[in-house]
Every structure is written in C-alpha cells, then in structure tokens.
Design a protein around this motif. Structure first.
Motif, mmCIF file in Angstrom:
data_model
loop_
_atom_site.group_PDB
_atom_site.id
_atom_site.type_symbol
_atom_site.label_atom_id
_atom_site.label_comp_id
_atom_site.label_asym_id
_atom_site.label_seq_id
_atom_site.Cartn_x
_atom_site.Cartn_y
_atom_site.Cartn_z
ATOM 1 N N UNK A 6 0.630 -1.316 -0.083
ATOM 2 C CA UNK A 6 0.021 0.135 0.154
ATOM 3 C C UNK A 6 0.831 1.072 0.122
ATOM 4 N N UNK A 7 0.502 2.240 -0.971
ATOM 5 C CA UNK A 7 1.333 3.257 -0.705
ATOM 6 C C UNK A 7 0.580 5.109 -0.570
ATOM 7 N N UNK A 8 1.175 5.706 -0.588
ATOM 8 C CA UNK A 8 -0.468 6.943 0.016
ATOM 9 C C UNK A 8 -0.786 7.769 -1.170
ATOM 10 N N UNK A 9 -1.526 7.795 -1.597
ATOM 11 C CA UNK A 9 -2.313 8.427 -2.507
ATOM 12 C C UNK A 9 -2.187 9.200 -3.899
ATOM 13 N N UNK A 10 -1.071 10.069 -2.591
ATOM 14 C CA UNK A 10 -0.670 11.155 -3.218
ATOM 15 C C UNK A 10 -0.012 10.660 -4.631
ATOM 16 N N UNK A 282 1.458 3.580 3.879
ATOM 17 C CA UNK A 282 1.226 4.646 4.601
ATOM 18 C C UNK A 282 1.268 5.492 5.673
ATOM 19 N N UNK A 283 2.380 7.205 4.935
ATOM 20 C CA UNK A 283 3.220 7.394 6.342
ATOM 21 C C UNK A 283 1.853 7.958 7.663
ATOM 22 N N UNK A 285 -1.848 10.681 7.397
ATOM 23 C CA UNK A 285 -2.767 11.000 6.897
ATOM 24 C C UNK A 285 -3.770 9.696 6.162
ATOM 25 N N UNK A 286 -3.465 8.706 7.067
ATOM 26 C CA UNK A 286 -4.723 7.496 6.517
ATOM 27 C C UNK A 286 -5.831 7.433 7.045
ATOM 28 N N UNK A 287 -6.784 7.320 5.963
ATOM 29 C CA UNK A 287 -8.036 7.528 6.415
ATOM 30 C C UNK A 287 -8.341 6.151 7.003
ATOM 31 N N UNK A 288 -9.612 6.096 7.445
ATOM 32 C CA UNK A 288 -10.344 5.183 8.612
ATOM 33 C C UNK A 288 -10.659 4.573 7.653
ATOM 34 N N UNK A 289 -10.808 4.075 6.586
ATOM 35 C CA UNK A 289 -10.991 2.613 5.640
ATOM 36 C C UNK A 289 -9.646 1.579 5.700
ATOM 37 N N UNK A 290 -8.988 3.101 5.470
ATOM 38 C CA UNK A 290 -7.504 1.858 5.293
ATOM 39 C C UNK A 290 -7.386 1.255 6.932
ATOM 40 N N UNK A 291 -7.280 2.050 7.761
ATOM 41 C CA UNK A 291 -7.085 1.932 8.931
ATOM 42 C C UNK A 291 -7.819 0.202 9.319
ATOM 43 N N UNK A 292 -9.057 0.794 9.326
ATOM 44 C CA UNK A 292 -10.206 -0.747 9.438
ATOM 45 C C UNK A 292 -10.274 -1.834 8.464
ATOM 46 N N UNK A 293 -9.257 -1.182 6.969
ATOM 47 C CA UNK A 293 -9.273 -2.543 5.791
ATOM 48 C C UNK A 293 -7.609 -3.275 6.315
#
Length: 321
Positions: A6-10, A282-283, A285-293
């Motif tokens: 997984x890498x940052x969306x940016x 992902x360093x 700005x991790x989204x709640x969706x990413x954290x949950x998954x």
C-alpha cells in the motif's frame, strides 16, 4: 505468497513507477519479471510463449546482441456493436464480432501499423508495431541486467516521461504509464530496444484489454482517427452523474458463490499463515477506511486465513470512506 504493498494516494499517476526498484531489488530471486496494468489478461500460455521466443531470438542473433530485442505483445478488444444491448432479440448483431487492434488503425496496415523487424536475421520471422505501446512488458533477469547497463537506457532508474519543450507539463511521448510500460524501453531516443513479435505465432502474443471500451473511441473527435469534421461524433467522458440500469440481481456472482461455499464448507485455519501479505507503507494521513481494512486483515491472518461472518458480508469491490 502474494504481497500487496500500500502506498499513499498522493503518488497518483506515479503508481506505475514502483515496480522498477522492486524488480532490481529482487533481480536474483526470479527468472522472469512482468509489469502490467491491472486491466490486461496475461495468460500462462503467453508467459510460456514469451520465454520460448526469447530463447529463439537469442539463438538467431547471438547472446551478445540478444538484449537489443524484446518479445512484445499486442492488446486487443472485441468490436461489439456500440449502440446495441445484446440479448436474445439482438444476438445476431454479434455474428461478425472479432478481435480488433484499436491502437493500430493506420492504413495500409502493412507497413503503417505493422512491419517486418528491420534487423536481419529476424526480418523474415518477426514483426513490430508502429505504435509500440503495450500497457505491460515481460523481461528475463538477463535482459533487465543488460538494460541497466545499456548506454542511454538506465532501465533500473525511475524517470519522468518526456514533456513538451515549451510546456513540460504536457507529455511529448505519452503519459507516465505509457512511458514506464513501453516508450522508455522501445523508444529510439531512449533505450532503443527493438520490439519483436513472431509472424508464425502472432496470436499467442495478443492480450485482451478487459474494459473492452477503447475501440469505441476510434473515429471520434479528439481520439484515434477522429477529426473536427461535422459528421464525426464527439468523444464523451463521464462526469460521475450517469445513471445505468444494472444487470439482474438474480444472477449468481462469483463472489456470492465463493462466500456460500465458505459458509457451507468452512476453511481449515492454517497453523502458520501462508497467504497474501499486505504491507502498509502509507506514512500519514491514513484514512479511516484504510485503518479499518488493515485491522481486519491482521485479524484474518490471526485466524489462520479464515474469513469471519462479518468479512463475508463485505463484498463490495469499492467501499465508501
């Protein structure tokens, strides 16, 4: 096992860059490397054919010149009528549906779209495409190492696609994904490797572009073969507000059947998990969706690779944040 990193969306359009350092970091661990966009079907037969033809090219030109060439592929789609819904009433409309090479529409097709490879002794056995964009490439360890040292190539280095001289923000030779999959390797101003596709086994190197939509662009204004003529239709893009009549919900989906089979015949937990490995890079700005998954993934691993009842309810391919 399979690793998903997984890498940052940016990173956005530069997601296509990440394969290159991974290839060279693991260059001595594998014999064959494949980079591909996610909407191309690459079959084991194509991979086997690539290995066979790569050896054949090496025998024909000699080991010292083998890295001047790479066996390529050609993407195709099926030319279903663009304005008809196929059902029992209209199925006759598919009687002439066939493979089409939407990226290679110049006429006459030979030599403007396809031509013999100029180098002997390959010119009577191999062809190349005038537009050598493939959306993917295959390479052996030997070839990757040679391209790393090839003058003007430096294939191991991630580089940005060339920009227009007076407007660098606009691509001069295709977008970043075109650059990383094809243009850097085959472009004469860059690595200058010659794409080769066998005449006697051409179909084996035809790969399906799964969206099966790009053939509809040909001849439209602003797209391949289109012009500003009044009779040419405009090529339209989605604005996200379109409404569609979906397929019947009575259809049994592959995901639905998989879940039903797992519920009926539960999987045996693995004592030591050997499955897909998710690596979170992902360093911040991790989204709640990413954290949950990621939490759900770690729980899945802890159960020995067995889905929970809650997992089985979450079958949407795309979830809201």
């Amino acid at each position: 096992s399979i690793k998903i990193i997984l890498v940052p969306p940016r990173v956005r359009l530069h997601l296509v860059d990440f394969h290159r350092p991974y290839f060279y970091e693991r260059i001595h661990e594998y014999d064959l490397f494949i980079y591909t966009e996610d909407d191309i079907r690459v079959s084991p037969r194509t991979v086997a054919a690539y290995i066979s033809e790569t050896e054949r090219v090496k025998e024909l030109v000699g080991p010292e010149k083998a890295s001047d060439f790479n066996v390529g592929v050609v993407r195709y789609e099926y030319n279903f009528p663009p304005d008809i819904i196929i059902n029992d009433k209209t199925r006759h409309a598919t009687q002439n549906v066939t493979r089409v090479y939407w990226e290679h529409a110049w006429k006459p097709a030979i030599p403007k779209s396809v031509d013999a490879v100029p180098q002997k002794p390959l010119s009577d056995k191999y062809v190349h495409m005038s537009n050598h964009h493939q959306g993917m490439f295959l390479a052996t360890r030997e070839l990757l190492l040679a391209w790393k040292q090839r003058p003007g190539c430096e294939f191991n280095m991630v580089k940005n696609r060339p920009g227009m001289k007076n407007n660098p923000g606009q691509p001069a030779e295709g977008t970043q994904r075109v650059w990383m999959s094809s243009q850097q390797l085959y472009g004469k101003k860059h690595c200058g490797v010659q794409q080769v596709i066998p005449m006697d086994n051409f179909g084996q190197f035809n790969i399906l572009h799964l969206p099966n939509k790009n053939y509809r662009r040909v001849g439209r204004k602003g797209r391949l073969g289109g012009n500003a003529g009044k009779d040419n239709p405009e090529n339209e893009f989605s604005d996200g507000n379109e409404q569609f009549e979906g397929p019947s919900k009575l259809l049994l989906s592959a995901m639905e059947l998989h879940i039903l089979m797992r519920q009926t015949w539960p999987a045996t937990p693995q004592q030591s998990y050997h499955g897909i490995e998710m690596i979170d890079t992902v360093p911040n700005g991790r989204s709640s969706l990413l954290i949950r998954r990621m939490q759900e993934y770690h729980e899945y691993v802890a159960r020995g690779g067995v889905m929970s009842e809650e997992d089985m309810k979450k079958i949407d391919l795309v979830e809201d944040q």
